[in-house]
Enzyme design. Structure first.
Site, PDB file in Angstrom:
ATOM      1  N   LYS A 175      14.025  -2.132   2.470  1.00 36.59           N
ATOM      2  CA  LYS A 175      14.061  -3.706   2.997  1.00 36.59           C
ATOM      3  C   LYS A 175      13.428  -4.278   1.945  1.00 36.59           C
ATOM      4  O   LYS A 175      12.340  -4.503   1.977  1.00 36.59           O
ATOM      5  CB  LYS A 175      14.022  -3.928   4.358  1.00 36.59           C
ATOM      6  CG  LYS A 175      14.311  -5.181   4.899  1.00 36.59           C
ATOM      7  CD  LYS A 175      13.627  -5.943   5.807  1.00 36.59           C
ATOM      8  CE  LYS A 175      12.639  -6.814   5.385  1.00 36.59           C
ATOM      9  NZ  LYS A 175      12.988  -8.228   4.406  1.00 36.59           N
ATOM     10  N   GLU A 250      -0.212  -1.171   1.815  1.00 37.29           N
ATOM     11  CA  GLU A 250      -1.204  -1.969   0.717  1.00 37.29           C
ATOM     12  C   GLU A 250      -0.974  -3.464   1.137  1.00 37.29           C
ATOM     13  O   GLU A 250       0.149  -3.809   1.039  1.00 37.29           O
ATOM     14  CB  GLU A 250      -0.661  -1.498  -0.868  1.00 37.29           C
ATOM     15  CG  GLU A 250      -0.993  -0.238  -0.794  1.00 37.29           C
ATOM     16  CD  GLU A 250      -2.512   0.183  -0.801  1.00 37.29           C
ATOM     17  OE1 GLU A 250      -3.561  -0.579  -0.906  1.00 37.29           O
ATOM     18  OE2 GLU A 250      -2.708   1.359  -0.474  1.00 37.29           O
ATOM     19  N   CYS A 284      -1.550  -9.993  -5.215  1.00 33.75           N
ATOM     20  CA  CYS A 284      -2.575  -9.612  -4.104  1.00 33.75           C
ATOM     21  C   CYS A 284      -3.882  -9.388  -4.837  1.00 33.75           C
ATOM     22  O   CYS A 284      -4.791  -9.144  -4.104  1.00 33.75           O
ATOM     23  CB  CYS A 284      -2.037  -8.035  -3.733  1.00 33.75           C
ATOM     24  SG  CYS A 284      -1.351  -6.888  -4.947  1.00 33.75           S
ATOM     25  N   GLU A 383      -7.304 -15.056   2.650  1.00 34.20           N
ATOM     26  CA  GLU A 383      -6.362 -15.097   1.428  1.00 34.20           C
ATOM     27  C   GLU A 383      -5.357 -16.256   1.335  1.00 34.20           C
ATOM     28  O   GLU A 383      -4.857 -16.504   2.436  1.00 34.20           O
ATOM     29  CB  GLU A 383      -5.383 -13.734   1.399  1.00 34.20           C
ATOM     30  CG  GLU A 383      -4.408 -13.501   0.450  1.00 34.20           C
ATOM     31  CD  GLU A 383      -3.726 -12.086   0.296  1.00 34.20           C
ATOM     32  OE1 GLU A 383      -3.087 -12.409   1.409  1.00 34.20           O
ATOM     33  OE2 GLU A 383      -3.591 -11.575  -0.748  1.00 34.20           O
TER      34      GLU A 383
END
Ligand code: NAP
Ligand code: MG
Length: 482
Positions: A175, A250, A284, A383
């Site tokens: 997906k 991750e 990331c 973040e």
């Protein structure tokens, strides 16, 4: 020629049973629809898993070198279409053309790298304690791999999960992220044309909560590999482990670059700017905290502000820094810019949406530098996922190292120093899955392991290189008493 817009299930391009679609807009110019994809349901996902289950034995029994041949061929087809894919990536995700071209090349290189590995999956032979016995191990595929991927590297991340999964003989359901699914469907086209048997790779577009969730829940999938936010990833991890599945996740980062007193401030600023503002800060591994020794702090800040202000912002096809991927990502960055100021950080560069004809409608934001940041502030702990760097002053190396580690994430960390002992202390003590000396936090090589520490990863299995293959294989030990 396959259509590349519908779902790819069992070797066919099919519409969703819902009859619904969704549009992907160009983040540099949101009134432009780039493409329309299937708004699929859990039932569409179920059909894809069933196709992958049905194809399992044939693919697992296909000799490794033959699997490798198909991957190599697919890589070459992607290479033939590199310019087209680069533009599609820029139009859907927004990053600058050289960044997108580099990412497409990475996907091609990954296919070629794992194509070679397919002849070399190996196993070991050991001496048995019994006579007339051959004792050895062999590597078998895990079964059906369910892959769920983010929009920020919409072709490289799917490639670095898919290529090792196929090489090892697994079948796959994937997906892609809804913001930028086009390049994954292009991989399906390439594999189809390269002769991949029906059902070995299946792509279903649509919401994570229905399609992604069904891939994870369905008893037909054996391994789940997820990359995305910590918030969703932690849910996915629980869901997959509840089902007894092999899982790797991750997730997010809050990556520091520590600038020591021996650093050249201009060089350090260049390293931080390129790690923090490259890909519009949407990596990331992006640097979001510069932790700077007080002796070089003022000079470093001046240089970093110059770097930020020199960046040419505009549509990624012909500018240095593209927009954020979506309105909600832009809003989230602007919210953090407000929060930082409310918490007492000082805005030193950027902080606004830029003005000008080219950037009027798109989701653009200026590269932003905050100084006087305290590591407890939200801007230093959470973040942001936009081009925002928080600069934190420290009075010695130990305080810097401690500050670098004082976050819940641990993906990538770098140090800029001329002192070999400091560099090695950083390598020893940095709590991060990737540690770099005199380099930016972003940028990975494809043949070494990648993964985070702490909340950045499930810390179960690494991705990429040989480590990447381990996730997709299971060892069998054979005692053959002849
Ligand atoms: P995200 O919102 O977590 O989405 C990731 C994927 O999960 C998308 O395909 C999403 O589908 C799907 N999803 C959403 N809800 C789901 C659910 N309930 N069940 C199953 N799947 C679900 O992440 P993103 O915004 O795409 O990507 C940005 C994040 O990824 C950042 O936090 C970044 O740090 C992280 N990231 C980590 C790495 C790494 O290797 N550590 C690499 C790149 C990015 P939809 O798109 O349809 O919502
Ligand atoms: Mg998201």
């Amino acid at each position: 020629m396959p259509n590349g817009k519908q779902n790819y299930v069992n070797g066919e391009w099919v519409a969703s049973e819902t009859g619904e679609t969704f549009d992907v807009e160009n983040p540099a110019n949101p009134s432009e629809t780039v493409a329309t994809y299937q708004q699929s349901s859990a039932d569409d996902a179920t059909a894809a898993v069933e196709a992958a289950v049905a194809a399992e034995d044939e693919w697992a029994n296909t000799p490794g070198p033959e699997r490798g041949r198909i991957l190599r061929q697919a890589g070459s087809i992607l290479a033939d279409r590199k310019d087209e894919l680069t533009e599609l990536l820029v139009e859907e995700e927004g990053k600058a053309r050289p960044e997108a071209a580099g990412e497409v090349q990475r996907a091609i290189d990954i296919f070629h790298y794992f194509a070679g590995k397919a002849s070399d999956l190996g196993g070991t032979v050991k001496g048995s304690s019994s006579r007339d016995t051959t004792l050895y191990t062999r590597k078998e595929p895990v079964g059906v791999a369910a892959l769920v991927t983010p929009w920020n590297y919409p072709i490289a991340i799917p490639a670095w999960k898919l290529a090792p999964a196929l090489t090892a003989g697994n079948t796959v359901v994937l997906k892609p992220a809804s913001a930028a699914p086009g390049v994954v469907l292009a991989i399906a086209q390439a594999l189809d044309e390269a002769g991949l048997p029906d059902g070995v790779f299946n792509v279903v577009t649509g919401p994570g909560s229905s399609v992604g969730s069904e891939f994870i829940e369905h008893e037909g999938t054996d391994a789940v590999s997820f990359t995305g936010s910590s918030q969703v990833g932690e849910m996915v991890y629980d869901q997959a482990t509840d089902q007894g599945k092999r899982v790797q996740t991750e997730l997010g980062g809050k990556n520091p670059t520590l600038v020591a007193d021996s650093a050249n401030p201009a060089e350090a600023a260049e390293i931080v700017a390129s790690g923090g503002f490259g890909t519009t800060g949407q990596s990331c591994t992006a640097c979001s905290r510069a932790i700077v020794h007080e002796d070089v702090y003022d000079e470093f800040v001046d240089e970093l502000v110059d770097e930020a202000e020199a960046i040419d912002i505009g549509p990624g096809l012909d500018h240095e820094m593209g927009p954020q991927v979506s309105e909600s990502e832009l809003d989230s960055t602007l919210d953090y810019i407000d929060i930082a100021q409310e918490e007492g950080a000082t805005l030193a560069a950027g902080g606004n949406t830029p003005e000008g004809e080219d950037v009027e409608d798109g989701y653009f934001v200026e590269p932003t530098v905050f100084v006087d940041v305290d590591n407890d502030m939200r801007i230093a702990q959470e973040e942001v996922f936009g081009p925002v760097v928080a600069v934190i002053k420290v009075s010695d190396f130990d305080e810097g190292l401690e500050t670098a580690n004082d976050v819940e994430y641990g993906l990538s960390a770098s140090v800029v120093t001329d002192d070999h002992t400091e560099a090695n202390r950083f390598i020893d003590d940095a709590e991060a899955g990737v540690v770099k000396v005199n380099e930016k936090t972003t940028g990975l090589e494809l043949h070494v392991p990648f993964g985070g520490f702490k909340r950045s990863s499930s810390e179960t299995w690494r991705e990429q290189g040989d480590a990447g293959l381990e996730f997709y294989t299971i060892e069998k030990t054979v005692y053959d008493n002849y």
